[in-house]
Design an enzyme around this catalytic site. Sequence first.
Site, PDB file in Angstrom:
ATOM      1  N   GLU A  78      -1.175  24.455 -14.150  1.00  0.00           N
ATOM      2  CA  GLU A  78      -1.722  24.460 -15.522  1.00  0.00           C
ATOM      3  C   GLU A  78      -0.868  23.603 -16.459  1.00  0.00           C
ATOM      4  OE1 GLU A  78      -2.208  28.422 -17.250  1.00  0.00           O
ATOM      5  OE2 GLU A  78      -2.220  27.571 -19.273  1.00  0.00           O
TER       6      GLU A  78
ATOM      7  N   ALA B 269       8.809  28.580 -24.600  1.00  0.00           N
ATOM      8  CA  ALA B 269       9.590  29.727 -25.092  1.00  0.00           C
ATOM      9  C   ALA B 269       9.544  30.890 -24.099  1.00  0.00           C
ATOM     10  CB  ALA B 269       9.125  30.160 -26.488  1.00  0.00           C
TER      11      ALA B 269
ATOM     12  N   GLN C 198      20.643  18.247 -22.759  1.00  0.00           N
ATOM     13  CA  GLN C 198      19.652  19.257 -22.361  1.00  0.00           C
ATOM     14  C   GLN C 198      19.739  20.460 -23.306  1.00  0.00           C
ATOM     15  OE1 GLN C 198      18.762  22.226 -18.716  1.00  0.00           O
ATOM     16  NE2 GLN C 198      18.915  20.109 -18.073  1.00  0.00           N
TER      17      GLN C 198
ATOM     18  N   ASP D 175      15.420  20.517 -11.762  1.00  0.00           N
ATOM     19  CA  ASP D 175      16.663  20.866 -12.457  1.00  0.00           C
ATOM     20  C   ASP D 175      17.119  22.261 -12.045  1.00  0.00           C
ATOM     21  OD1 ASP D 175      18.467  20.278 -15.037  1.00  0.00           O
ATOM     22  OD2 ASP D 175      17.850  22.382 -15.122  1.00  0.00           O
TER      23      ASP D 175
ATOM     24  N   SER E 206      24.651  19.482 -21.823  1.00  0.00           N
ATOM     25  CA  SER E 206      23.660  20.487 -22.211  1.00  0.00           C
ATOM     26  C   SER E 206      24.207  21.320 -23.365  1.00  0.00           C
ATOM     27  CB  SER E 206      23.347  21.395 -21.021  1.00  0.00           C
ATOM     28  OG  SER E 206      22.533  22.464 -21.436  1.00  0.00           O
TER      29      SER E 206
ATOM     30  N   TYR F 146      22.971  29.506 -11.734  1.00  0.00           N
ATOM     31  CA  TYR F 146      21.697  30.233 -11.664  1.00  0.00           C
ATOM     32  C   TYR F 146      21.682  31.130 -10.419  1.00  0.00           C
ATOM     33  CZ  TYR F 146      19.844  26.923 -15.168  1.00  0.00           C
ATOM     34  OH  TYR F 146      19.632  26.160 -16.289  1.00  0.00           O
TER      35      TYR F 146
ATOM     36  N   GLY G  57       9.613  26.133 -16.457  1.00  0.00           N
ATOM     37  CA  GLY G  57       9.865  27.099 -15.387  1.00  0.00           C
ATOM     38  C   GLY G  57       8.532  27.701 -14.979  1.00  0.00           C
TER      39      GLY G  57
ATOM     40  N   LYS H 179       0.454  35.041 -23.912  1.00  0.00           N
ATOM     41  CA  LYS H 179       0.197  36.249 -23.100  1.00  0.00           C
ATOM     42  C   LYS H 179       0.891  37.507 -23.649  1.00  0.00           C
ATOM     43  CE  LYS H 179       3.646  35.454 -19.453  1.00  0.00           C
ATOM     44  NZ  LYS H 179       3.777  35.164 -18.032  1.00  0.00           N
TER      45      LYS H 179
HETATM   46  P1  NDP Z   1       9.590  27.906 -19.893  1.00  0.00           P
HETATM   47  O1  NDP Z   1       9.599  27.986 -21.383  1.00  0.00           O
HETATM   48  O2  NDP Z   1       8.687  26.911 -19.246  1.00  0.00           O
HETATM   49  O3  NDP Z   1       9.254  29.387 -19.352  1.00  0.00           O
HETATM   50  C1  NDP Z   1       8.857  29.579 -18.021  1.00  0.00           C
HETATM   51  C2  NDP Z   1       8.283  30.967 -17.815  1.00  0.00           C
HETATM   52  O4  NDP Z   1       7.187  31.211 -18.708  1.00  0.00           O
HETATM   53  C3  NDP Z   1       7.706  31.104 -16.416  1.00  0.00           C
HETATM   54  O5  NDP Z   1       8.693  31.429 -15.480  1.00  0.00           O
HETATM   55  C4  NDP Z   1       6.658  32.178 -16.618  1.00  0.00           C
HETATM   56  O6  NDP Z   1       7.320  33.432 -16.664  1.00  0.00           O
HETATM   57  C5  NDP Z   1       6.122  31.841 -17.991  1.00  0.00           C
HETATM   58  N1  NDP Z   1       5.015  30.864 -17.941  1.00  0.00           N
HETATM   59  C6  NDP Z   1       5.111  29.510 -17.825  1.00  0.00           C
HETATM   60  N2  NDP Z   1       3.892  28.934 -17.809  1.00  0.00           N
HETATM   61  C7  NDP Z   1       2.998  29.925 -17.907  1.00  0.00           C
HETATM   62  C8  NDP Z   1       1.587  29.951 -17.948  1.00  0.00           C
HETATM   63  N3  NDP Z   1       0.871  28.838 -17.878  1.00  0.00           N
HETATM   64  N4  NDP Z   1       0.966  31.153 -18.083  1.00  0.00           N
HETATM   65  C9  NDP Z   1       1.678  32.289 -18.145  1.00  0.00           C
HETATM   66  N5  NDP Z   1       3.047  32.331 -18.106  1.00  0.00           N
HETATM   67  C10 NDP Z   1       3.699  31.160 -17.989  1.00  0.00           C
HETATM   68  O7  NDP Z   1      11.010  27.555 -19.360  1.00  0.00           O
HETATM   69  P2  NDP Z   1      12.272  28.395 -18.792  1.00  0.00           P
HETATM   70  O8  NDP Z   1      12.768  29.319 -19.833  1.00  0.00           O
HETATM   71  O9  NDP Z   1      11.920  28.940 -17.455  1.00  0.00           O
HETATM   72  O10 NDP Z   1      13.317  27.227 -18.591  1.00  0.00           O
HETATM   73  C11 NDP Z   1      12.944  26.106 -17.815  1.00  0.00           C
HETATM   74  C12 NDP Z   1      14.133  25.439 -17.242  1.00  0.00           C
HETATM   75  O11 NDP Z   1      15.003  24.965 -18.270  1.00  0.00           O
HETATM   76  C13 NDP Z   1      15.048  26.317 -16.403  1.00  0.00           C
HETATM   77  O12 NDP Z   1      14.549  26.561 -15.115  1.00  0.00           O
HETATM   78  C14 NDP Z   1      16.297  25.502 -16.378  1.00  0.00           C
HETATM   79  O13 NDP Z   1      16.173  24.444 -15.453  1.00  0.00           O
HETATM   80  C15 NDP Z   1      16.332  24.953 -17.792  1.00  0.00           C
HETATM   81  N6  NDP Z   1      17.194  25.765 -18.677  1.00  0.00           N
HETATM   82  C16 NDP Z   1      18.357  25.205 -19.095  1.00  0.00           C
HETATM   83  C17 NDP Z   1      19.233  25.898 -19.883  1.00  0.00           C
HETATM   84  C18 NDP Z   1      20.497  25.243 -20.298  1.00  0.00           C
HETATM   85  O14 NDP Z   1      21.366  25.910 -20.872  1.00  0.00           O
HETATM   86  N7  NDP Z   1      20.680  23.971 -20.031  1.00  0.00           N
HETATM   87  C19 NDP Z   1      18.957  27.289 -20.313  1.00  0.00           C
HETATM   88  C20 NDP Z   1      17.680  27.778 -19.849  1.00  0.00           C
HETATM   89  C21 NDP Z   1      16.839  27.035 -19.072  1.00  0.00           C
HETATM   90  P3  NDP Z   1       6.658  34.820 -16.145  1.00  0.00           P
HETATM   91  O15 NDP Z   1       5.487  34.504 -15.275  1.00  0.00           O
HETATM   92  O16 NDP Z   1       7.767  35.506 -15.448  1.00  0.00           O
HETATM   93  O17 NDP Z   1       6.276  35.531 -17.396  1.00  0.00           O
END
Ligand code: NDP
Length: 318
Positions: free
Chosen positions: A295, A210, A178, A50, A153, A55, A286, A217
């Site tokens: 993981e 979140a 979404q 996605d 969305s 972006y 993400g 962490k």
């Molecule tokens: P997540 O809640 O999965 O957060 C992802 C982030 O959390 C990572 O980039 C990393 O950041 C941290 N993380 C994830 N897994 C781990 C782990 N196992 N251990 C430690 N840190 C971890 O989702 P996102 O907020 O990234 O959103 C996911 C997707 O949702 C987006 O890419 C997009 O496609 C969609 N989205 C859609 C929206 C909409 O309006 N429709 C708005 C926002 C997102 P780090 O390492 O930098 O700390």
Amino acid sequence: MVNYRYLGNSGLKISEITYGNWLTHGSQVENDAATACVRAALDAGISTFDTADVYANTKAEQVLGDALKGERRESLEIFTKVYWPTGPGGPNDTGLSRKHIMESINGSLTRLGTDYVDLYQAHRFDTETPLEETMQAFADIVRQGKALYIGVSEWTADQIRAGHALSKELGFQLISSQPQYSMLWRVIEDEVVPTSAELGISQIVWSPVAQGVLTGKYAPGAELPAGSRATDEKGGANMIKRFLDDDVLRRVQELKPVADELDLSLAQLAVAWVLQNKNVAAALIGASRPEQVAENVKASGVVIPDELLTKIDTILGD
Ligand code: NDP
């Protein structure tokens, strides 16, 4: 490997853990690391990706398209979105007018290096364009074969119902919504989920951990972990701050024994938790590193027993 779920009433199966590249590709993460994350996703059995034209101001679509180059197109489900401006900001460079939709889909296809996207989503609801015009443009895009399915969305239940009714009249069906959904953000449970379930629409839920907070962490009163989203001045730090509250962070730490009982990490528990909702077709994760993908995908297929779901509610005060 990752399990599959049907998207809405359609015959399209998507990987129940789906990889998204908001704030990472083309921004926080260098292209090599982005490619490594995509590779990790493919290796783990994720086939659904996605993105959105907005972006990293179109760079995320480009990076994803490059990372997927050479993969068998039939084996991938590629999703993108339209709504926000990506150019210098002309009067028609935003929203869900026929003009903006028709121009945006062509730009997205070029950047993604594909003839069609599997799902084209209205990134937000446009209060200024007649819904009939928007849905007619989507119908035409489906007829042209540029998108196979249409989703939305962050639309409200009433907006979803209205869009769905028009899509049926126009000969296609809106199949997905979404929204944001996680243990810390449950707004959709009241109206969006029941309405969608009634209409045959699934949720593809964003930020299931979140943005990292539910991985545990971020500890209360502690320094922010180096290299994390909370320290990413390009945009991530601003987006995550709503969750960086000591009371929330303390409760997240209290979830650890629940995760331990299931032999899961906190991140896996958080991803598995959203997948317990039957109206959720996919947890949209993400990652800034491939290890995070490896993981988090292990949450696929996990069943959280009712007594632990109740325990989670108690800890989080829901
Ligand atoms: P997540 O809640 O999965 O957060 C992802 C982030 O959390 C990572 O980039 C990393 O950041 C941290 N993380 C994830 N897994 C781990 C782990 N196992 N251990 C430690 N840190 C971890 O989702 P996102 O907020 O990234 O959103 C996911 C997707 O949702 C987006 O890419 C997009 O496609 C969609 N989205 C859609 C929206 C909409 O309006 N429709 C708005 C926002 C997102 P780090 O390492 O930098 O700390």
